[in-house]
Design a protein around this motif. Structure first.
Motif, PDB file in Angstrom:
ATOM      1  N   LEU A 150       0.815  -1.216   0.000  1.00 29.29           N
ATOM      2  CA  LEU A 150       0.000   0.000   0.000  1.00 29.29           C
ATOM      3  C   LEU A 150       0.846   1.264   0.000  1.00 29.29           C
ATOM      4  CD1 LEU A 150      -2.673  -1.035   2.666  1.00 29.29           C
ATOM      5  CD2 LEU A 150      -3.019  -0.893   0.192  1.00 29.29           C
ATOM      6  N   THR A 151       2.137   1.111   0.314  1.00 29.39           N
ATOM      7  CA  THR A 151       3.032   2.265   0.375  1.00 29.39           C
ATOM      8  C   THR A 151       4.456   1.799   0.107  1.00 29.39           C
ATOM      9  OG1 THR A 151       3.682   4.170   1.739  1.00 29.39           O
ATOM     10  CG2 THR A 151       3.472   2.050   2.860  1.00 29.39           C
ATOM     11  N   GLY A 152       5.363   2.732  -0.088  1.00 29.37           N
ATOM     12  CA  GLY A 152       6.756   2.356  -0.295  1.00 29.37           C
ATOM     13  C   GLY A 152       7.435   2.049   1.027  1.00 29.37           C
ATOM     14  N   LEU A 153       8.244   1.020   1.045  1.00 30.22           N
ATOM     15  CA  LEU A 153       8.945   0.614   2.264  1.00 30.22           C
ATOM     16  C   LEU A 153      10.367   0.244   1.900  1.00 30.22           C
ATOM     17  CD1 LEU A 153       8.652   0.013   5.317  1.00 30.22           C
ATOM     18  CD2 LEU A 153       8.058  -2.333   4.701  1.00 30.22           C
ATOM     19  N   GLY A 177       1.993  -6.180  -6.585  1.00 30.85           N
ATOM     20  CA  GLY A 177       1.469  -7.029  -7.651  1.00 30.85           C
ATOM     21  C   GLY A 177       0.280  -7.851  -7.201  1.00 30.85           C
ATOM     22  N   VAL A 178       0.344  -8.386  -5.988  1.00 32.29           N
ATOM     23  CA  VAL A 178      -0.783  -9.149  -5.434  1.00 32.29           C
ATOM     24  C   VAL A 178      -2.014  -8.265  -5.320  1.00 32.29           C
ATOM     25  CG1 VAL A 178      -1.637 -10.283  -3.333  1.00 32.29           C
ATOM     26  CG2 VAL A 178       0.635 -10.843  -4.228  1.00 32.29           C
ATOM     27  N   ARG A 179      -1.806  -7.042  -4.895  1.00 26.12           N
ATOM     28  CA  ARG A 179      -2.912  -6.078  -4.801  1.00 26.12           C
ATOM     29  C   ARG A 179      -3.576  -5.870  -6.160  1.00 26.12           C
ATOM     30  NH1 ARG A 179      -1.667   0.245  -3.455  1.00 26.12           N
ATOM     31  NH2 ARG A 179      -3.814   1.044  -3.394  1.00 26.12           N
ATOM     32  N   GLY A 185      -2.956   0.925  11.984  1.00 24.48           N
ATOM     33  CA  GLY A 185      -2.987   2.306  11.532  1.00 24.48           C
ATOM     34  C   GLY A 185      -1.715   2.772  10.848  1.00 24.48           C
ATOM     35  N   TRP A 186      -0.792   1.846  10.588  1.00 21.85           N
ATOM     36  CA  TRP A 186       0.512   2.233  10.046  1.00 21.85           C
ATOM     37  C   TRP A 186       0.400   2.975   8.719  1.00 21.85           C
ATOM     38  CZ3 TRP A 186       3.757   0.036   5.991  1.00 21.85           C
ATOM     39  CH2 TRP A 186       5.076   0.528   6.016  1.00 21.85           C
ATOM     40  N   THR A 187      -0.478   2.523   7.826  1.00 23.73           N
ATOM     41  CA  THR A 187      -0.607   3.186   6.531  1.00 23.73           C
ATOM     42  C   THR A 187      -1.518   4.408   6.580  1.00 23.73           C
ATOM     43  OG1 THR A 187      -2.368   1.624   5.908  1.00 23.73           O
ATOM     44  CG2 THR A 187      -0.120   1.100   5.196  1.00 23.73           C
ATOM     45  N   ALA A 188      -2.103   4.694   7.746  1.00 22.02           N
ATOM     46  CA  ALA A 188      -2.955   5.876   7.869  1.00 22.02           C
ATOM     47  C   ALA A 188      -2.133   7.158   7.865  1.00 22.02           C
ATOM     48  CB  ALA A 188      -3.794   5.807   9.140  1.00 22.02           C
TER      49      ALA A 188
END
Length: 271
Positions: free
Chosen positions: A160-163, A175-177, A258-261
């Motif tokens: 969902l975000t860059g890591l 890709g799975v998303r 909430g990490w991607t929030a």
């Protein structure tokens, strides 16, 4: 080297799911331990018959045996089309149908983009992404015969975000998303739902080896200030498998504290 076993989940319930899966047969990959094992426990507790698969044969058999008569184990390399067909045929032959698939098997390698080898990158994508494609493709005929089904693909917050340090892993989970959404669009009229779950940092054997600890305050990078427990991810998986999620397809369900929030208050305040 053998990975350390994680400590028991603090406050973990005896079962991980409240969703009703009575009468459903679920194939669940990467189920020997961690999130996969928790999802298998939750699905059986919710009434499902589960075929657990993994390359970790000894651990997988122990996990399945502990779940009783409604669980079976099959050794399974998710990169093999032949083995996927064998697992699908086994599930249908053993329990009469295939109603659910959880693509959970995955590997991770922590390497900077500038340093990752093409061989390493391809290996991660082969397991984490190509394995998901083969699994979805293989179960479609069985689910059509059953009148529909539910596919739950385990992506990641890194999808969902860059890591940093996840050139292969993060790319595979993005890709799975995407593959999940394509499946949802193409299979909706077959009554086959396809959704993705995006766990944040979760306490499993994979994360225990790098020093991740469970408990309140143990992971201040997330708004909830802790890592997740496998049973918390499993509850979301079982919900999506169940008829309670009958109008959900193509959805991204973040279970990440909430990490991607967004950044935490501690980060914003410079503490």
């Amino acid at each position: 080297m053998t990975e350390p076993e994680p400590k028991p989940e603090p406050g973990a319930p005896a079962t991980a799911a409240v969703s009703d899966l009575t009468g459903k047969t679920v194939i669940l990959t990467g189920a020997a331990r961690g999130i996969g094992a928790a999802a298998a426990r939750g699905a059986v507790a919710a009434g499902a018959r589960v075929v657990l698969t993994d390359v970790l044969e000894e651990e997988g058999r122990r996990t399945a045996e502990a779940l009783g008569d409604r669980a079976r184990f099959v050794r399974h390399d998710v990169t093999s089309e032949e083995e996927w067909q064998r697992v699908t045929d086994f599930a249908a032959g053993e329990f009469g149908s295939v109603d659910g698939l959880v693509n959970n098997a995955g590997i991770s390698m922590a390497t900077f983009l500038a340093d990752v080898s093409v061989e390493e990158f391809r290996k991660v994508l082969d397991v984490n992404l190509t394995g998901v494609l083969i699994g979805m493709k293989t179960v479609i005929p069985a689910m059509r015969r059953a009148g529909g089904g539910s596919v739950v693909n385990i992506s990641s917050a890194a999808g969902l975000t860059g890591l940093a340090l996840t050139a292969g892993y993060g790319a595979s989970k993005w890709g799975v998303r995407g593959l999940t959404k394509i499946g949802a669009v193409e299979l909706g009229t077959d009554r086959i739902r396809v959704n993705s779950v995006h766990p944040g940092m979760t306490y499993t054997p994979m994360t225990a080896r790098v020093g991740i600890e469970p408990g309140e305050g143990g992971y201040p990078n997330t708004p909830m200030a802790r890592v997740g427990e496998p049973h918390e991810i499993a509850s979301a998986v079982c919900f999506l498998l169940s008829d309670a999620a009958s109008y959900m397809t193509g959805a991204e369900l973040a279970v990440d504290g909430g990490w991607t929030a967004g950044p935490t208050v501690r980060y914003v305040m410079g503490q």
